[in-house]
Design a protein around this motif. Sequence first.
Motif, PDB file in Angstrom:
ATOM      1  N   GLY A  20       0.818  -1.212   0.000  1.00 36.69           N
ATOM      2  CA  GLY A  20       0.000   0.000   0.000  1.00 36.69           C
ATOM      3  C   GLY A  20       0.845   1.253   0.000  1.00 36.69           C
ATOM      4  N   VAL A  21       1.912   1.247   0.810  1.00 35.65           N
ATOM      5  CA  VAL A  21       2.791   2.416   0.875  1.00 35.65           C
ATOM      6  C   VAL A  21       3.422   2.669  -0.489  1.00 35.65           C
ATOM      7  CG1 VAL A  21       4.975   3.258   1.811  1.00 35.65           C
ATOM      8  CG2 VAL A  21       3.253   2.258   3.339  1.00 35.65           C
ATOM      9  N   VAL A  22       3.874   1.607  -1.142  1.00 33.92           N
ATOM     10  CA  VAL A  22       4.538   1.773  -2.437  1.00 33.92           C
ATOM     11  C   VAL A  22       3.544   2.289  -3.489  1.00 33.92           C
ATOM     12  CG1 VAL A  22       5.679   0.553  -4.324  1.00 33.92           C
ATOM     13  CG2 VAL A  22       6.296   0.049  -1.963  1.00 33.92           C
ATOM     14  N   LEU A  23       2.367   1.682  -3.534  1.00 29.24           N
ATOM     15  CA  LEU A  23       1.383   2.110  -4.547  1.00 29.24           C
ATOM     16  C   LEU A  23       0.988   3.577  -4.354  1.00 29.24           C
ATOM     17  CD1 LEU A  23      -0.991  -0.976  -4.925  1.00 29.24           C
ATOM     18  CD2 LEU A  23       0.445   0.046  -6.677  1.00 29.24           C
ATOM     19  N   LEU A  24       0.754   3.968  -3.096  1.00 24.84           N
ATOM     20  CA  LEU A  24       0.372   5.369  -2.866  1.00 24.84           C
ATOM     21  C   LEU A  24       1.535   6.298  -3.171  1.00 24.84           C
ATOM     22  CD1 LEU A  24      -1.820   5.236   0.358  1.00 24.84           C
ATOM     23  CD2 LEU A  24      -2.542   5.586  -1.985  1.00 24.84           C
ATOM     24  N   LEU A  25       2.754   5.856  -2.849  1.00 31.55           N
ATOM     25  CA  LEU A  25       3.915   6.689  -3.152  1.00 31.55           C
ATOM     26  C   LEU A  25       3.994   6.951  -4.661  1.00 31.55           C
ATOM     27  CD1 LEU A  25       6.586   7.968  -2.056  1.00 31.55           C
ATOM     28  CD2 LEU A  25       7.711   5.847  -2.736  1.00 31.55           C
ATOM     29  N   VAL A  26       3.907   5.874  -5.440  1.00 32.18           N
ATOM     30  CA  VAL A  26       4.111   6.002  -6.884  1.00 32.18           C
ATOM     31  C   VAL A  26       2.938   6.721  -7.556  1.00 32.18           C
ATOM     32  CG1 VAL A  26       4.362   4.725  -9.049  1.00 32.18           C
ATOM     33  CG2 VAL A  26       5.567   3.971  -6.989  1.00 32.18           C
ATOM     34  N   PHE A  27       1.688   6.359  -7.173  1.00 35.51           N
ATOM     35  CA  PHE A  27       0.541   6.858  -7.939  1.00 35.51           C
ATOM     36  C   PHE A  27      -0.200   8.012  -7.267  1.00 35.51           C
ATOM     37  CE2 PHE A  27       1.097   2.468  -9.487  1.00 35.51           C
ATOM     38  CZ  PHE A  27       1.390   2.778 -10.814  1.00 35.51           C
ATOM     39  N   SER A  28       0.174   8.361  -6.014  1.00 32.73           N
ATOM     40  CA  SER A  28      -0.433   9.541  -5.402  1.00 32.73           C
ATOM     41  C   SER A  28       0.611  10.590  -5.037  1.00 32.73           C
ATOM     42  CB  SER A  28      -1.215   9.166  -4.144  1.00 32.73           C
ATOM     43  OG  SER A  28      -2.354   8.441  -4.486  1.00 32.73           O
ATOM     44  N   TYR A  29       1.622  10.203  -4.250  1.00 33.88           N
ATOM     45  CA  TYR A  29       2.556  11.212  -3.750  1.00 33.88           C
ATOM     46  C   TYR A  29       3.467  11.759  -4.839  1.00 33.88           C
ATOM     47  CZ  TYR A  29       0.975  10.581   0.986  1.00 33.88           C
ATOM     48  OH  TYR A  29       0.193  10.569   2.099  1.00 33.88           O
ATOM     49  N   VAL A  30       4.000  10.870  -5.684  1.00 37.79           N
ATOM     50  CA  VAL A  30       4.875  11.380  -6.757  1.00 37.79           C
ATOM     51  C   VAL A  30       4.095  12.327  -7.681  1.00 37.79           C
ATOM     52  CG1 VAL A  30       6.272  10.737  -8.756  1.00 37.79           C
ATOM     53  CG2 VAL A  30       6.534   9.495  -6.613  1.00 37.79           C
TER      54      VAL A  30
ATOM     55  N   VAL B  94      -4.111  -5.807  -1.457  1.00 37.29           N
ATOM     56  CA  VAL B  94      -3.441  -4.633  -0.899  1.00 37.29           C
ATOM     57  C   VAL B  94      -4.325  -3.970   0.157  1.00 37.29           C
ATOM     58  CG1 VAL B  94      -2.430  -2.390  -1.442  1.00 37.29           C
ATOM     59  CG2 VAL B  94      -2.178  -4.270  -3.035  1.00 37.29           C
ATOM     60  N   SER B  98      -3.309  -3.652   4.059  1.00 35.31           N
ATOM     61  CA  SER B  98      -3.120  -2.307   4.610  1.00 35.31           C
ATOM     62  C   SER B  98      -4.100  -2.054   5.753  1.00 35.31           C
ATOM     63  CB  SER B  98      -3.319  -1.245   3.525  1.00 35.31           C
ATOM     64  OG  SER B  98      -2.493  -1.511   2.425  1.00 35.31           O
ATOM     65  N   TYR B 116      -0.315   8.955   6.407  1.00 37.17           N
ATOM     66  CA  TYR B 116       0.199   8.704   5.056  1.00 37.17           C
ATOM     67  C   TYR B 116      -0.883   8.112   4.157  1.00 37.17           C
ATOM     68  CZ  TYR B 116       3.157   6.633   1.402  1.00 37.17           C
ATOM     69  OH  TYR B 116       3.711   6.264   0.206  1.00 37.17           O
ATOM     70  N   PHE B 117      -1.675   7.193   4.719  1.00 39.43           N
ATOM     71  CA  PHE B 117      -2.713   6.555   3.922  1.00 39.43           C
ATOM     72  C   PHE B 117      -3.928   7.451   3.725  1.00 39.43           C
ATOM     73  CE2 PHE B 117      -0.297   2.734   4.474  1.00 39.43           C
ATOM     74  CZ  PHE B 117      -0.677   1.902   3.436  1.00 39.43           C
ATOM     75  N   PRO B 120      -4.001  10.985   0.719  1.00 37.47           N
ATOM     76  CA  PRO B 120      -4.481  10.907  -0.669  1.00 37.47           C
ATOM     77  C   PRO B 120      -6.000  10.921  -0.795  1.00 37.47           C
ATOM     78  CG  PRO B 120      -2.762   9.303  -0.289  1.00 37.47           C
ATOM     79  CD  PRO B 120      -3.118   9.855   1.051  1.00 37.47           C
ATOM     80  N   PRO B 125      -4.568  12.636  -6.776  1.00 35.13           N
ATOM     81  CA  PRO B 125      -3.422  12.802  -7.673  1.00 35.13           C
ATOM     82  C   PRO B 125      -3.838  13.631  -8.875  1.00 35.13           C
ATOM     83  CG  PRO B 125      -4.239  10.538  -7.688  1.00 35.13           C
ATOM     84  CD  PRO B 125      -4.949  11.242  -6.598  1.00 35.13           C
ATOM     85  N   LYS B 130       0.109  12.576 -12.983  1.00 31.02           N
ATOM     86  CA  LYS B 130      -0.213  11.148 -12.934  1.00 31.02           C
ATOM     87  C   LYS B 130       0.007  10.511 -14.304  1.00 31.02           C
ATOM     88  CE  LYS B 130      -4.288   8.314 -12.705  1.00 31.02           C
ATOM     89  NZ  LYS B 130      -5.712   8.233 -12.405  1.00 31.02           N
ATOM     90  N   VAL B 133       3.666  10.021 -14.789  1.00 31.41           N
ATOM     91  CA  VAL B 133       4.217   8.922 -13.989  1.00 31.41           C
ATOM     92  C   VAL B 133       3.887   7.577 -14.636  1.00 31.41           C
ATOM     93  CG1 VAL B 133       3.988   7.691 -11.793  1.00 31.41           C
ATOM     94  CG2 VAL B 133       4.274  10.162 -11.801  1.00 31.41           C
ATOM     95  N   PRO B 149      -2.916   2.172 -10.693  1.00 27.16           N
ATOM     96  CA  PRO B 149      -3.189   3.496 -10.096  1.00 27.16           C
ATOM     97  C   PRO B 149      -4.429   3.519  -9.222  1.00 27.16           C
ATOM     98  CG  PRO B 149      -2.633   3.712 -12.415  1.00 27.16           C
ATOM     99  CD  PRO B 149      -2.805   2.253 -12.153  1.00 27.16           C
ATOM    100  N   VAL B 152      -5.525   1.084  -4.643  1.00 20.21           N
ATOM    101  CA  VAL B 152      -5.828   1.396  -3.251  1.00 20.21           C
ATOM    102  C   VAL B 152      -6.882   2.492  -3.233  1.00 20.21           C
ATOM    103  CG1 VAL B 152      -4.897   1.919  -0.988  1.00 20.21           C
ATOM    104  CG2 VAL B 152      -3.388   1.056  -2.758  1.00 20.21           C
TER     105      VAL B 152
END
Lengths: 308, 291
Positions: A20-30, B94, B98, B116-117, B120, B125, B130, B133, B149, B152
């Motif tokens: 979950g952390v990785v997916l949100l990092l790549v597709f939300s935070y970045v 996932v 989570s 963090y969760f 978003p 995004p 997006k 990316v 994408p 989650v």
Amino acid sequence: MRLRDRLRRDWQLLVMLVPGVVLLLVFSYVPILGNVIAFQDYNPYAGTNPLTAFLSSDWIGFGQFQLLFEDPAFWDALRNTLTITVFQLVFFFPLPIALAVMLHHLLSRRLRGFIQTVVYLPHFFSWVLVITFFVQMLGGAGLFAQTLRDAGLEPWNIMTNPDTFLILVTAEAVWKDVGWGTIVFLAALAAVDPHLYEAAAVDGAGRWRRLWHITLPGLRPVIVLLLILRLGDALSVGFEQFILQRDAVGRQAAEVLDTYVYYFSIATGNFGFGAAAGLFKAAIGLVLILAANRMAHALGERGIYSKS
Amino acid sequence: MRPVWEEPPTVPGRALKAVILTLLVASVLFPLWTVLVTSLSPPSAIASAGGFVVIPRGFDLSAYRTIFAGGAVTRALWISTLVTVIGTAVALTVTVLSAYGLSRPGSTGHRWLLAYFLIPFLIYPPLVPKYLVVTGLGLKDSIWALILPSAVSVFNLVVVRGFFQGIPPELLDSARIDGAGDFRILARIVLPLSSAVVAVIGLFYAVAYWNVWFDALLFIDRNDMYPIQRVLQSYLLAGQAPHTSGAAASLPPTEAIKMAVVVLTVAPIVAVYPFIQRHFIKGVLIGAVKG
């Protein structure tokens, strides 16, 4: 407890969070951080991939925003968006409340269950499907036009008429979501103490006075919460619904901010400009939701968050 | 039963209510009916009705036979099925992991990870970054661009987490004393107790993946990778015949075939809908109240 002991106890929990952390990092935070290209003259061909292109593009400050504010098409899109928001606040927002009150007072549970089952269904349809249904029923070659022609009347095509577009998109939104919108109000109505109604009736309050003095106050927190969320989203009126109909109705009536961002950036490769438009929209949205929440506090409601 | 203190409804009031509710129900059922009947009508019935058949006359499966003989629609149905099945499996895995990982306040880093969760959920995004990316990762024209994408959904995560937190902690503590780790507790105790909420969330994800259209507009350029919503749009809204490579390419789209494509797009939604409906009010509201 020391960190080592805590990690020994919790490591499995932390491992579970990795995907979950990785997916949100790549597709939300970045992407959120990627908003900074709004301040660049981003050139997708300056590198072999978006990252190197980003690193070798020039920083130009607020140049993209200046272009944005000078573009009359942007102001058209903003005006269309706000018009649609206001129109739907007046003509869509009250409908689920009215429908919920109507359903709540149905005496037959089976009839009520049947109606609920039917009217919730379109919420699960995609916008492509919803608009397809509208075109098939009301479009120029649709069933309605067919019936009019059979009756010897002149058919008209609401699906391509920019003058009635506002009514059309609201009708589509109502068809898709009026039923779904009742759920939260029905739950609030079920929580109202029936003794209140009884006592009011004994005191001589009629149907409408009970509605005004018991039912609506019972719904007030939910109504305020949904109004805040809607105001915070005032610049988003739905994306797919408008992209799908923009060509049929024309840009003049159907361009909203989201479609503007799409057509003037991704469709043309002008990424920095689109990022600036998106960032402007997000910033206004944040201001709106903070303002709406403050308003809710001033009205004595909880709102979506409080300072506690 | 009507409570004794409530006055009986007036006749105009009742009539108005009946008309409104009937129109509402008919506005949903009538288009579904017409589309279904037209898709199953022989060409002669469609021709004599002038395009749409409301009262069935004859029965003809040839529209469906033409579609399933191969070509763009069959392939799109296959792609959408793949996206839906794989996407739902990935997203559920996932989300459940989570949700469990975030279900114990006081665990290491809990507050930070929860924030963090949740962030978003408030800041979506943005579209352009997006897009850069996803294309930058080389996902263009791949089903993973449609799956990852949106794997989650923070809303679904909050619902599942709320449900997990409602499980009596004594159950988990006794397992922990017996030496079970969290993965084992999740698999053996928590999941069997929450099969209903997991099923509903799974169906929500499945519906979302089946309905994916805009992400396909952004990320799928090759028309042999189109999901069904994209084909439906180009076929029925943009008026282009579906691109086919085979001999069926030149077949003119008849009204029945068009309506059959609509039926095939709706069918999976209508098929899973009773299962969602049975649970979702409970599931959604439990999550919303506890969230």
